[in-house]
Enzyme design. Structure first.
Site, mmCIF file in Angstrom:
data_model
loop_
_atom_site.group_PDB
_atom_site.id
_atom_site.type_symbol
_atom_site.label_atom_id
_atom_site.label_comp_id
_atom_site.label_asym_id
_atom_site.label_seq_id
_atom_site.Cartn_x
_atom_site.Cartn_y
_atom_site.Cartn_z
ATOM 1 C CG HIS A 126 42.276 53.232 26.675
ATOM 2 N ND1 HIS A 126 42.885 53.266 27.921
ATOM 3 C CD2 HIS A 126 42.085 54.792 26.256
ATOM 4 C CE1 HIS A 126 43.391 54.644 28.375
ATOM 5 N NE2 HIS A 126 42.844 55.363 27.671
ATOM 6 C CD GLU A 127 40.290 56.458 23.173
ATOM 7 O OE1 GLU A 127 39.466 57.175 23.761
ATOM 8 O OE2 GLU A 127 41.497 56.567 23.151
#
Length: 267
Positions: A126-127
């Protein structure tokens, strides 16, 4: 408020040359050079490391192992476009972050919620996709355009003095909830989708993303209404992930057949 849409459109018209398309096909505004943001990201990451205790040893190796497997799954141009670095910081909150340039941090509290390599991959993936989708650039650009629009509105309407300041304060609050926060929620949803596919393509089980949000829900207290939050609710995120799980599982199976079978140990 009816003024919000014209304000947003006016800001976009002023900067139409900076309108681009996100990886999921969403129109976005990017006014700042990536090189400038990358430099800011490097400086912020250095300062973060100086101000907060870092954790090394087996914990750092474990988090690094997961991050490396995800980065290896990226296309070569994306893999080489950032100075990918990740550090573990001693902090009780279940948090992770990404800065322009590929600088990422994981708090030790997150490792109590992301209980295995696949759940951790859901967070780091996600990051990583926040960085690749240029969300920081879009966020800064949207804030800049919004402030410009408010300034123009103030001058055009002659909003001066104490009464004018009160009205502008209300307008600013409307811009925060009507323009800026929805952009942030769209970023989170986009990173959830792209991160789900990235973790699957790296050989991590995408079903772990659902277990991660179950863990988050079990740990967390009351949440603000979704429309007042910069993040979608846990339930909204789980539903969106579930809707894309079939595609993610197909990518996961292909990755495993191709020999991408990461094995990252916490010990």
């Amino acid at each position: 408020m009816r003024w919000l849409k014209p304000l947003a459109i006016g800001a976009l018209c002023l900067t139409v040359a900076a309108c681009t398309t996100s990886p999921t096909g969403r129109q976005r505004l990017t006014l700042v050079s990536d090189a400038q943001l990358d430099q800011m990201g490097a400086q912020a990451f250095e300062q973060y490391q100086q101000e907060r205790p870092m954790v090394g040893g087996a914990t750092q190796r474990y988090v690094q192992c997961v991050a490396d497997a995800l980065v290896r799954a990226l296309p070569p141009e994306q893999r080489q476009s950032q100075n990918w670095q990740i550090r573990v910081f001693k902090a009780e909150d279940a948090n992770a972050f990404a800065l322009p340039g590929g600088y990422m941090g994981v708090h030790t509290g997150l490792l109590e919620v992301a209980r295995n390599q696949d759940q951790l991959a859901a967070v780091i993936g996600h990051e990583i996709t926040h960085v690749l989708a240029r969300h920081a650039n879009e966020r800064v650009s949207t804030q800049t355009a919004t402030q410009l629009g408010l300034s123009v509105l103030s001058s055009a309407a002659g909003l001066e003095g104490a009464g004018g300041e009160q009205i502008m304060g209300a307008l600013g609050m409307g811009a925060q909830y009507g323009i800026l926060m929805p952009f942030s929620r769209s970023h989170e949803s986009e990173a959830d989708e792209l991160g789900l596919y990235l973790m699957a393509e790296a050989g991590f089980d995408p079903r772990a993303s659902l277990a991660l949000w179950d863990n988050m829900s079990a740990q967390g207290g009351a949440q603000p209404p979704a429309w007042l939050s910069s993040h979608p609710s846990h339930g909204q995120r789980s539903q969106a992930l579930q809707a894309r799980m079939g595609d993610a599982l197909s990518r996961y199976e292909r990755a495993r057949q191709a020999g991408r079978t990461p094995s990252c140990s916490r010990s």
